[in-house]
Motif scaffolding. Structure first.
Motif, PDB file in Angstrom:
ATOM      1  N   GLU A  75      -9.575   3.195  -1.369  1.00 55.84           N
ATOM      2  CA  GLU A  75      -9.113   4.519  -1.443  1.00 55.84           C
ATOM      3  C   GLU A  75      -7.866   3.920  -0.608  1.00 55.84           C
ATOM      4  O   GLU A  75      -6.754   4.692  -1.250  1.00 55.84           O
ATOM      5  N   GLU A  76      -8.119   3.759   0.608  1.00 53.71           N
ATOM      6  CA  GLU A  76      -6.343   3.456   1.618  1.00 53.71           C
ATOM      7  C   GLU A  76      -6.025   2.091   0.391  1.00 53.71           C
ATOM      8  O   GLU A  76      -4.674   2.199   0.417  1.00 53.71           O
ATOM      9  N   LEU A  77      -6.451   1.376  -0.320  1.00 53.89           N
ATOM     10  CA  LEU A  77      -5.873   0.181  -1.165  1.00 53.89           C
ATOM     11  C   LEU A  77      -5.508   0.886  -1.943  1.00 53.89           C
ATOM     12  O   LEU A  77      -4.140   0.642  -2.092  1.00 53.89           O
ATOM     13  N   LEU A  78      -5.720   2.358  -3.083  1.00 52.96           N
ATOM     14  CA  LEU A  78      -4.877   2.428  -3.959  1.00 52.96           C
ATOM     15  C   LEU A  78      -4.112   3.449  -3.221  1.00 52.96           C
ATOM     16  O   LEU A  78      -3.244   3.572  -4.474  1.00 52.96           O
ATOM     17  N   PHE A  79      -4.286   3.566  -2.438  1.00 55.24           N
ATOM     18  CA  PHE A  79      -2.732   4.927  -1.526  1.00 55.24           C
ATOM     19  C   PHE A  79      -2.156   4.026  -1.422  1.00 55.24           C
ATOM     20  O   PHE A  79      -0.493   4.049  -2.124  1.00 55.24           O
ATOM     21  N   ASP A  80      -1.752   3.024  -1.161  1.00 57.58           N
ATOM     22  CA  ASP A  80      -0.377   1.576  -0.655  1.00 57.58           C
ATOM     23  C   ASP A  80      -0.102   1.381  -1.578  1.00 57.58           C
ATOM     24  O   ASP A  80       1.001   0.981  -2.308  1.00 57.58           O
ATOM     25  N   VAL A  81      -1.049   0.657  -2.688  1.00 55.54           N
ATOM     26  CA  VAL A  81      -0.071   0.980  -4.381  1.00 55.54           C
ATOM     27  C   VAL A  81       0.058   1.568  -4.679  1.00 55.54           C
ATOM     28  O   VAL A  81       0.959   1.749  -5.429  1.00 55.54           O
ATOM     29  N   CYS A  82      -0.299   3.306  -5.179  1.00 52.47           N
ATOM     30  CA  CYS A  82       0.609   4.246  -5.664  1.00 52.47           C
ATOM     31  C   CYS A  82       1.628   4.774  -4.431  1.00 52.47           C
ATOM     32  O   CYS A  82       2.530   4.968  -5.640  1.00 52.47           O
ATOM     33  N   HIS A 121       6.460  -4.543 -15.126  1.00 56.99           N
ATOM     34  CA  HIS A 121       4.785  -3.804 -13.986  1.00 56.99           C
ATOM     35  C   HIS A 121       4.264  -3.046 -14.411  1.00 56.99           C
ATOM     36  O   HIS A 121       3.326  -2.238 -13.939  1.00 56.99           O
ATOM     37  N   HIS A 122       3.715  -3.614 -15.762  1.00 53.39           N
ATOM     38  CA  HIS A 122       2.798  -2.704 -16.297  1.00 53.39           C
ATOM     39  C   HIS A 122       1.035  -2.831 -16.112  1.00 53.39           C
ATOM     40  O   HIS A 122       0.593  -1.797 -16.172  1.00 53.39           O
ATOM     41  N   ARG A 123       0.768  -3.954 -15.320  1.00 51.39           N
ATOM     42  CA  ARG A 123      -0.497  -3.836 -14.481  1.00 51.39           C
ATOM     43  C   ARG A 123      -0.517  -2.401 -12.944  1.00 51.39           C
ATOM     44  O   ARG A 123      -1.799  -1.377 -13.374  1.00 51.39           O
ATOM     45  N   VAL A 124       0.581  -2.803 -12.951  1.00 48.08           N
ATOM     46  CA  VAL A 124       0.878  -1.975 -11.668  1.00 48.08           C
ATOM     47  C   VAL A 124       1.133  -0.820 -11.888  1.00 48.08           C
ATOM     48  O   VAL A 124       0.159   0.701 -11.491  1.00 48.08           O
ATOM     49  N   ALA A 125       1.415  -0.243 -13.003  1.00 43.82           N
ATOM     50  CA  ALA A 125       2.518   1.105 -13.516  1.00 43.82           C
ATOM     51  C   ALA A 125       0.985   1.919 -13.860  1.00 43.82           C
ATOM     52  O   ALA A 125       1.148   2.889 -13.829  1.00 43.82           O
ATOM     53  N   ARG A 126       0.039   0.917 -14.514  1.00 40.96           N
ATOM     54  CA  ARG A 126      -1.081   1.752 -14.692  1.00 40.96           C
ATOM     55  C   ARG A 126      -1.835   2.153 -13.526  1.00 40.96           C
ATOM     56  O   ARG A 126      -2.549   3.112 -13.785  1.00 40.96           O
ATOM     57  N   ILE A 127      -2.168   1.748 -12.478  1.00 36.42           N
ATOM     58  CA  ILE A 127      -2.684   1.871 -11.581  1.00 36.42           C
ATOM     59  C   ILE A 127      -2.558   3.073 -11.198  1.00 36.42           C
ATOM     60  O   ILE A 127      -2.980   3.976 -10.956  1.00 36.42           O
ATOM     61  N   VAL A 128      -0.851   2.856 -10.904  1.00 35.65           N
ATOM     62  CA  VAL A 128      -0.108   3.812 -10.468  1.00 35.65           C
ATOM     63  C   VAL A 128      -0.584   5.480 -10.631  1.00 35.65           C
ATOM     64  O   VAL A 128      -0.432   6.191 -10.707  1.00 35.65           O
ATOM     65  N   HIS A 129      -0.066   5.147 -12.331  1.00 33.93           N
ATOM     66  CA  HIS A 129      -0.212   6.801 -12.904  1.00 33.93           C
ATOM     67  C   HIS A 129      -1.434   7.106 -13.593  1.00 33.93           C
ATOM     68  O   HIS A 129      -1.917   8.618 -13.458  1.00 33.93           O
ATOM     69  N   TYR A 130      -2.623   6.432 -14.753  1.00 36.46           N
ATOM     70  CA  TYR A 130      -3.458   6.349 -14.251  1.00 36.46           C
ATOM     71  C   TYR A 130      -4.987   6.205 -13.176  1.00 36.46           C
ATOM     72  O   TYR A 130      -5.728   6.830 -13.860  1.00 36.46           O
ATOM     73  N   SER A 181       7.940  10.273 -19.518  1.00 38.20           N
ATOM     74  CA  SER A 181       6.990  10.265 -20.859  1.00 38.20           C
ATOM     75  C   SER A 181       6.863   9.073 -21.690  1.00 38.20           C
ATOM     76  O   SER A 181       6.072   8.114 -21.271  1.00 38.20           O
ATOM     77  N   LEU A 182       7.947   9.121 -22.255  1.00 33.68           N
ATOM     78  CA  LEU A 182       8.473   7.993 -22.738  1.00 33.68           C
ATOM     79  C   LEU A 182       8.432   6.578 -22.341  1.00 33.68           C
ATOM     80  O   LEU A 182       7.637   6.145 -22.646  1.00 33.68           O
ATOM     81  N   CYS A 183       8.667   6.401 -21.361  1.00 33.25           N
ATOM     82  CA  CYS A 183       9.155   5.956 -20.741  1.00 33.25           C
ATOM     83  C   CYS A 183       8.038   5.074 -19.816  1.00 33.25           C
ATOM     84  O   CYS A 183       7.226   3.930 -19.792  1.00 33.25           O
ATOM     85  N   VAL A 184       7.603   5.943 -19.407  1.00 31.02           N
ATOM     86  CA  VAL A 184       5.896   6.018 -18.847  1.00 31.02           C
ATOM     87  C   VAL A 184       4.567   5.195 -19.589  1.00 31.02           C
ATOM     88  O   VAL A 184       4.068   3.933 -18.821  1.00 31.02           O
TER      89      VAL A 184
END
Length: 214
Positions: A75-82, A121-130, A181-184
């Protein structure tokens, strides 16, 4: 452990460069970047909940205990990424707005950059948002604060454009959410078929038409 030339999983080279760039000033040890890289790859491939700390350690060829020397939990890893991902997105938006002093060009630049950012950055952005709401309350709060800043930036441009008569906007908050939303959503479907900058330019045109009142 992985190296800069390691291509054992799709996107490793691009992700490694992103980790080097985004976490260049991190106080963590350089080896932590490799832990982040493996986490990003696995979270993107399998999702946060389907990934275990053992999976991350195995991909790196290290023990779980050795991984904990860099991050105390998954979870700390996810927090750092987000947290980092959201802050980098806000930085991109602020730079786009600073490129002009007029609402029309600002909105175009904002949507252009935010769209391209989510494609690039779509791979990271999917993690960041979803995967965001997998965070604990303690970690979720600062991320949501940055997220509110994102909304406030676009709302401010829309409000100023409406006040100046540049935009025809009857509901700033709803229009702002629609544009964000269109961008994300680009991060959800993007697989590299479109050039990020060309896609950003197209979406910028769509945004201006949305608020033109025509």
């Amino acid at each position: 452990m992985t190296t800069a030339g390691d291509d054992r999983w799709p996107g490793a080279g691009d992700d490694l460069q992103l980790v080097h760039d985004w976490w260049a000033d991190s106080p963590r040890a350089p080896a932590s970047q490799q832990v982040l890289l493996a986490s990003i790859a696995l979270f993107a491939e399998r999702g946060y909940h389907a990934t275990t700390t053992r999976d991350i350690a195995t991909r790196l060829g290290m023990s779980t205990g050795a991984m904990y020397a860099h991050y105390r939990s998954k979870e700390e890893l996810l927090f750092d990424v987000c947290l980092t991902g959201h802050q980098r997105a806000v930085d991109a938006l602020q730079a786009a707005i600073a490129s002009s002093d007029r609402p029309g060009p600002q909105l175009a630049a904002l949507v252009r950059e935010f769209t391209a950012w989510h494609a690039r950055h779509h791979r990271v952005a999917r993690i960041v948002h979803y995967e965001l709401y997998s965070l604990s309350g303690e970690h979720l709060t600062p991320v949501l604060e940055i997220r509110r800043t994102t909304q406030a930036l676009i709302d401010d441009v829309l409000a100023r454009g409406a006040a100046a008569g540049t935009f025809t906007v009857t509901d700033v908050a709803r229009t702002g959410r629609a544009l964000l939303s269109l961008c994300v959503d680009v991060a959800r479907w993007y697989r590299g078929d479109d050039d990020p900058d060309e896609l950003g330019e197209h979406y910028a045109g769509l945004a201006l038409r949305m608020v033109s009142g025509g």
